[in-house]
Design an enzyme around this catalytic site. Structure first.
Site, PDB file in Angstrom:
ATOM      1  N   GLU A  13      26.339 -58.435  31.449  1.00  0.00           N
ATOM      2  CA  GLU A  13      26.805 -59.759  31.848  1.00  0.00           C
ATOM      3  C   GLU A  13      27.670 -60.410  30.765  1.00  0.00           C
ATOM      4  O   GLU A  13      28.223 -61.483  30.967  1.00  0.00           O
ATOM      5  CB  GLU A  13      25.595 -60.682  32.134  1.00  0.00           C
ATOM      6  CG  GLU A  13      24.866 -60.364  33.440  1.00  0.00           C
ATOM      7  CD  GLU A  13      23.802 -59.276  33.289  1.00  0.00           C
ATOM      8  OE1 GLU A  13      23.852 -58.509  32.306  1.00  0.00           O
ATOM      9  OE2 GLU A  13      22.920 -59.194  34.161  1.00  0.00           O
TER      10      GLU A  13
ATOM     11  N   LYS B 190       1.527 -60.922  25.664  1.00  0.00           N
ATOM     12  CA  LYS B 190       0.908 -62.231  25.452  1.00  0.00           C
ATOM     13  C   LYS B 190      -0.576 -62.013  25.186  1.00  0.00           C
ATOM     14  O   LYS B 190      -1.329 -61.629  26.066  1.00  0.00           O
ATOM     15  CB  LYS B 190       1.131 -63.126  26.667  1.00  0.00           C
ATOM     16  CG  LYS B 190       2.609 -63.474  26.797  1.00  0.00           C
ATOM     17  CD  LYS B 190       2.922 -64.401  27.933  1.00  0.00           C
ATOM     18  CE  LYS B 190       4.400 -64.753  27.850  1.00  0.00           C
ATOM     19  NZ  LYS B 190       4.979 -65.153  29.114  1.00  0.00           N
TER      20      LYS B 190
ATOM     21  N   TRP C  11       2.347 -64.424  20.923  1.00  0.00           N
ATOM     22  CA  TRP C  11       3.252 -63.388  21.422  1.00  0.00           C
ATOM     23  C   TRP C  11       3.321 -62.248  20.420  1.00  0.00           C
ATOM     24  O   TRP C  11       3.521 -62.456  19.226  1.00  0.00           O
ATOM     25  CB  TRP C  11       4.659 -63.949  21.617  1.00  0.00           C
ATOM     26  CG  TRP C  11       4.794 -64.851  22.811  1.00  0.00           C
ATOM     27  CD1 TRP C  11       3.802 -65.229  23.660  1.00  0.00           C
ATOM     28  CD2 TRP C  11       5.987 -65.480  23.262  1.00  0.00           C
ATOM     29  NE1 TRP C  11       4.299 -66.060  24.630  1.00  0.00           N
ATOM     30  CE2 TRP C  11       5.656 -66.236  24.407  1.00  0.00           C
ATOM     31  CE3 TRP C  11       7.317 -65.489  22.838  1.00  0.00           C
ATOM     32  CZ2 TRP C  11       6.583 -66.982  25.125  1.00  0.00           C
ATOM     33  CZ3 TRP C  11       8.246 -66.233  23.540  1.00  0.00           C
ATOM     34  CH2 TRP C  11       7.876 -66.971  24.675  1.00  0.00           C
TER      35      TRP C  11
END
Ligand code: AMP
Length: 537
Positions: free
Chosen positions: A329, A437, A442
């Site tokens: 992208e 998680k 994290w």
């Protein structure tokens, strides 16, 4: 008040036109699929791309028509890039590593009119052809000595080139017209098309040449291992012609030995690719006891590079490694790692944490890290959040989709989780769907993998989160061994204990023969999550 300067459109044809005029005899070298090495130059590429352009027009191809390519990195593919886009048609590169079903979906979605392919892929093309609704002809771009009947559905490239180019010059049109199309791998849902324009491609090419980016020089010899069928080989087919560097195309031989030989003979100074291809080159370099003679730099992106890979290139062979990050992208280059001068005073060990980061944003790409509520996080190198990007070569909408792909503030959410430090070095800690998680914290699967591959017994590693009754998720380490030694979990965690936070230490380790690798050369974690769905810790 508007400025009063010329408004000449930025067209892809201007790149090859420039190369043909100013780097006329600069070589383009291809290891052909037929076997021999073929030599051509930018003047001839321009001539043949024009012949192709005329042939396409004679065939009835119009501006905006999509033309597919299913091909390796070769000079022919380069001619297609320019011949197709040069007349305002759209060069749709197909990733040949996708499944038949994915190719059929993508070609039908794009409504491609012609399909150019390498002869080694003919069986596949014949197999999928009955399912393709829009393709009128299939054109082989290699083994073209075997002329086929132009009236059959399958014919060859040389039949299509037109000799009537004496009066032909590249047409001028609006720079915002579409130039090329590339579908994302679509790990979730159907693949989506990213439609680049002439303007975005040319600006991206200009920015790629900058000193803080690829720093391409006229005396460079560039080898893109990164395929032309995935994000336009990181824009190399567009940036190299303006830099005037020699271009070396590896065809379909991407193993260490073949790459080494080609790089050695052709004097490659800079090579670009994903980490997996470099493993095989490094092994071959170890066997030979030297690097390809002129190799100065490798640009590694597409997935995180490990410290051990950087060390093997830099310490053992004196080849500089630059980490880079981007995505389909983003055309794709977003950041590239070059160390600021102030780092030169530091020891190698102290430089390494920064060198391992993906890099600093390049001019033209704005980067932002936000929390779950979209609030901007500080650039402190610690706060990690969703990485958003904005800039002139970044997507607005996917092909044929009505809705914008951007946030309401006009940013594109990359799906990556990252930190940015006060010098602007961005560090990908994970894909948002891969992050583990654990008890409200994290764990970076990428961070853990990078350290694990530094272990002598490990060839490749992947870390995924598996469910845990108390911590919600805990890391499972899946490794491919280098030899017969397979360290236990305890041994591995001893090795890791002074290198990562304690809570990152994996709860289990599995040894496998190989990891699932996707069409873009990356480990497919979705596949691993399926396999280990019910894993008991
Ligand atoms: P693609 O669009 O197939 O090129 O994939 C883009 C994605 O690859 C990014 O969003 C990242 O998740 C990943 N990626 C690319 N470069 C790197 C890198 N240097 N380190 C870690 N992940 C990367």
């Amino acid at each position: 008040m508007h400025g009063l300067m010329m408004n000449t459109p930025l067209l892809i044809s201007s790149l090859i036109k420039y190369a043909a005029q100013y780097h006329r005899d600069t070589q383009v070298v291809t290891r052909t699929l037929e076997g021999p090495i073929r030599f051509t130059d930018f003047e001839k590429i321009n001539e043949r791309a024009k012949k192709l352009a005329c042939g396409l027009l004679e065939f009835g191809i119009k501006s905006g028509d999509r033309i597919a390519t299913l091909a390796w990195n070769t000079d022919r593919h380069l001619e297609l890039y320019y011949g197709i886009s040069g007349i305002g048609a759209i060069c749709h590169t197909l990733n040949l590593r996708l499944s038949d079903e994915e190719l059929i979906y993508i070609i039908n979605h794009a409504e491609d009119k012609l399909l150019f392919y390498d002869h080694t892929l003919k069986i596949r093309v014949e197999k999928i052809s009955p399912h393709l609704k829009s393709v009128q002809k299939f054109v082989s771009i290699s083994k073209t000595d075997q002329l086929e009947n132009k009236d059959s559905d399958f014919f060859n490239y040389e039949n299509l080139l037109s000799e009537k180019i004496t009066k032909f010059d590249w047409p001028i049109f609006n720079e915002n017209q579409a130039a090329s199309l590339c579908y994302t791998s679509g790990t979730t849902g159907s693949p989506k098309g990213v439609l680049y324009s002439h303007r975005t491609t040319v600006i991206h090419a200009l920015a790629s040449c900058l000193n803080n980016v690829l720093a391409l020089r006229v005396d460079d010899v560039v080898l893109p291992v990164v395929p032309m069928f995935h994000v336009n080989a990181w824009g190399i087919p567009y940036s190299v012609p303006i830099s005037g560097a020699k271009l070396v195309m590896p065809g379909d031989k991407l193993d260490g030995e073949n790459l080494f030989e080609l790089m050695d003979i052709e004097g490659v100074t800079i090579a670009l690719g994903v980490p997996t291809v470099w493993l095989s080159l490094l092994d071959y370099m170890d066997k030979k006891g030297r690097k390809p003679k002129a190799l100065e730099r490798v640009i590694i992106g597409g997935a995180a590079v490990s410290e051990s890979m950087i060390d093997r290139f830099e310490i053992e062979y004196g080849v500089n490694v630059h980490h880079a990050w981007g995505m389909t992208e983003m055309s794709p280059i977003g950041v590239l790692n070059s160390l600021k001068p102030k780092f030169s005073k530091l020891s190698r060990a102290n430089k390494m944490p920064t060198k391992l980061k993906q890099g600093r944003g390049i001019y033209g790409v704005e980067l932002l890290v936000v929390d779950d509520d979209g609030k901007e996080l500080p650039r402190d190198g610690v706060s990690s959040g969703h990485l958003l990007v904005r800039g002139p070569w970044i997507i607005d909408k996917y092909y044929k989709e009505k809705k914008s792909a951007l946030t309401k503030d006009g940013w594109f959410d990359t799906g990556d989780i990252a930190t940015i430090d006060h010098d602007g070095y961005m560090n990908i800690t994970d894909r948002s769907k891969d992050i583990i998680k654990s008890g409200g914290e994290w764990i970076s699967s990428v961070g853990l993998e990078n350290v694990v591959v530094g272990h002598d017994a490990v060839l490749q590693a992947a870390v995924i989160g598996v469910s845990h009754p108390k911590w919600q998720e805990r890391p499972l380490l899946i490794c491919v061994p280098k030899g017969s030694f397979r360290p236990s979990l305890e041994e591995m965690n001893n090795y890791l204990s002074d290198k990562v936070p304690k809570m990152w230490l994996p709860d289990a380790i599995e040894w496998v023969e190989k990891l699932p690798i996707g069409a873009t050369g990356k480990i497919v974690k979705a596949e691993l999550r399926k396999i280990y769905k019910n894993y008991k810790l």
